[in-house]
Design an enzyme around this catalytic site. Structure first.
Site, mmCIF file in Angstrom:
data_model
loop_
_atom_site.group_PDB
_atom_site.id
_atom_site.type_symbol
_atom_site.label_atom_id
_atom_site.label_comp_id
_atom_site.label_asym_id
_atom_site.label_seq_id
_atom_site.Cartn_x
_atom_site.Cartn_y
_atom_site.Cartn_z
ATOM 1 N N ASP A 13 57.330 -74.677 11.109
ATOM 2 C CA ASP A 13 56.641 -74.341 12.362
ATOM 3 C C ASP A 13 55.187 -73.965 12.062
ATOM 4 O O ASP A 13 54.929 -73.059 11.253
ATOM 5 C CB ASP A 13 57.318 -73.144 13.046
ATOM 6 C CG ASP A 13 58.690 -73.474 13.603
ATOM 7 O OD1 ASP A 13 59.089 -74.656 13.562
ATOM 8 O OD2 ASP A 13 59.361 -72.540 14.086
ATOM 9 N N LYS A 40 65.746 -75.549 15.099
ATOM 10 C CA LYS A 40 66.822 -74.842 15.802
ATOM 11 C C LYS A 40 68.048 -74.626 14.916
ATOM 12 O O LYS A 40 68.647 -73.548 14.910
ATOM 13 C CB LYS A 40 67.200 -75.599 17.074
ATOM 14 C CG LYS A 40 66.062 -75.584 18.085
ATOM 15 C CD LYS A 40 66.378 -76.308 19.357
ATOM 16 C CE LYS A 40 65.119 -76.523 20.176
ATOM 17 N NZ LYS A 40 64.425 -75.299 20.567
ATOM 18 N N GLY A 251 66.610 -67.963 21.528
ATOM 19 C CA GLY A 251 67.877 -68.640 21.800
ATOM 20 C C GLY A 251 68.631 -68.917 20.501
ATOM 21 O O GLY A 251 69.858 -68.825 20.447
ATOM 22 N N ASP A 252 67.913 -69.245 19.440
ATOM 23 C CA ASP A 252 68.564 -69.525 18.153
ATOM 24 C C ASP A 252 69.188 -68.248 17.581
ATOM 25 O O ASP A 252 70.302 -68.276 17.054
ATOM 26 C CB ASP A 252 67.549 -70.100 17.156
ATOM 27 C CG ASP A 252 66.967 -71.413 17.658
ATOM 28 O OD1 ASP A 252 67.668 -72.116 18.406
ATOM 29 O OD2 ASP A 252 65.799 -71.718 17.318
ATOM 30 N N SER A 282 64.594 -59.991 18.121
ATOM 31 C CA SER A 282 63.768 -61.111 17.625
ATOM 32 C C SER A 282 62.502 -61.315 18.463
ATOM 33 O O SER A 282 61.468 -61.698 17.931
ATOM 34 C CB SER A 282 64.589 -62.402 17.555
ATOM 35 O OG SER A 282 64.754 -62.968 18.827
#
Ligand code: ATP
Ligand code: RIB
Length: 298
Positions: A13, A40, A251-252, A282
């Site tokens: 990333d 992901k 979400g991960d 997170s």
């Protein structure tokens, strides 16, 4: 305790923090740049590892500098990454991420080696899958490979969890193999056609997944929390009230935490509460894998 296997993507990333996400054709000056391992699948595997799940992770990366750095990061985690293959022909996946001052992001992904995850990888991976496995995957690998993996893992008796991200339409015939599906609001709208404004909309959308044959549904709704449906439950779980700086990988983290709690024998509701807590931590930190909490922080 069940075994956890995560199948999916691994990216590097490249993240710029910006005052606002640029509009098409616009250049916005940022005020910070980070290179952080993401993707992901990798994020979900790392979350499961940090939270005590000792997962196995299967993916493809390139034989390049980003790939090497991703492997170095995996070596620090309590997970089996022997099934992360370095592809000689194609570079590691890269995600270009802008994060604005409201912690929201915009992500463009060059999938690279993630696109090379193949049916024969799945055939090989199946030797590790049994009825005692929670098998977690997303859709950042070729769709037909994800569908094949869902069917193979289910036929081994595994409990299959699909995080349908990024949004894509799997064939309707595969939903019956899913123990659980975990879309966010946008993925949910893309698949079911239901625009989610409130809890009632989310319950309607969850009902569509249940009719398609999925056993349990969790729709994550960012700072609003999540909606849980299945196994006799239908409930809204609020998010924790925290100061978010970067929601990349929320979400991960949620999915990785969820599978750990389920693998330890937690109920669906208790597992969602655990996942809610992990993801709320997170979002208070920057980056994907850099933001995922350890078990002792929970
Ligand atoms: P991403 O694509 O950024 O990884 P997502 O869109 O898949 O995330 P979300 O629905 O945004 O997933 O978030 C997952 C969970 O993370 C939520 O259900 C919630 O528990 C938590 N979360 C996300 N954003 C916030 C926030 N601003 N404050 C508190 N909790 C949050
Ligand atoms: O869910 C967040 C992830 O999506 C990032 O780490 C990025 O790599 C993209 O895959």
């Amino acid at each position: 305790m069940h075994r956890i296997i995560v199948l999916g993507s691994a990216n590097m990333d490249l993240t710029v923090t910006v005052p606002r996400i640029p509009k098409p054709g616009e250049t916005v000056s940022g005020n910070g740049f980070r290179t952080v391992p993401g993707g992901k699948g990798a994020n979900q595997a790392v979350a499961a590892a940090r939270l005590g799940g000792r997962p196995m992770f299967a993916a493809r990366i390139g034989n390049d500098l980003f790939g090497e750095n991703i492997l170095k990061a995996f070596a620090k985690e309590e997970m089996d990454y022997s099934f992360v293959r370095q592809d000689p022909e194609i570079p590691t996946g890269v995600a270009l991420i802008s994060v604005d001052s409201h912690a929201e992001n915009a992500i463009s992904v060059a999938p690279g080696a993630n696109k090379k995850v193949s049916m024969s990888d799945i055939d090989e991976l199946m030797q590790f899958v049994s009825k005692d496995t929670y098998f977690l995957l997303q859709l950042e690998i070729p769709l037909e490979v994800a569908e094949y993996a869902i069917k193979c893992a289910s036929s081994k008796g595994a409990k299959v969890i699909l995080n349908p991200a990024p949004a894509a339409m799997i064939d309707d015939s595969y939903y019956k193999y899913l123990f659980l599906i975990t879309p966010n609001e946008h993925e949910c709208e893309f698949i079911t056609g239901v625009h989610i404004e409130n809890g009632e909309d989310a319950l309607e959308a969850a009902g569509i997944f249940i009719k398609k044959g999925v056993e349990n549904v969790i729709i994550t709704c960012g700072s609003k929390g999540s909606v849980v449906c299945g196994s006799g439950i239908s409930s809204i779980v609020p998010a924790l009230d925290v100061e978010a700086v970067d929601t990349t990988g929320a979400g991960d983290t949620f999915n990785g935490a969820l599978v750990v709690a389920l693998s330890e024998g937690g109920s669906l509701m208790d597992s969602v509460l655990f996942a809610t807590r992990a993801s709320s931590i997170s979002v208070t930190r920057h980056g994907a894998q850099t933001s995922i909490p350890m078990r002792n922080e929970m």
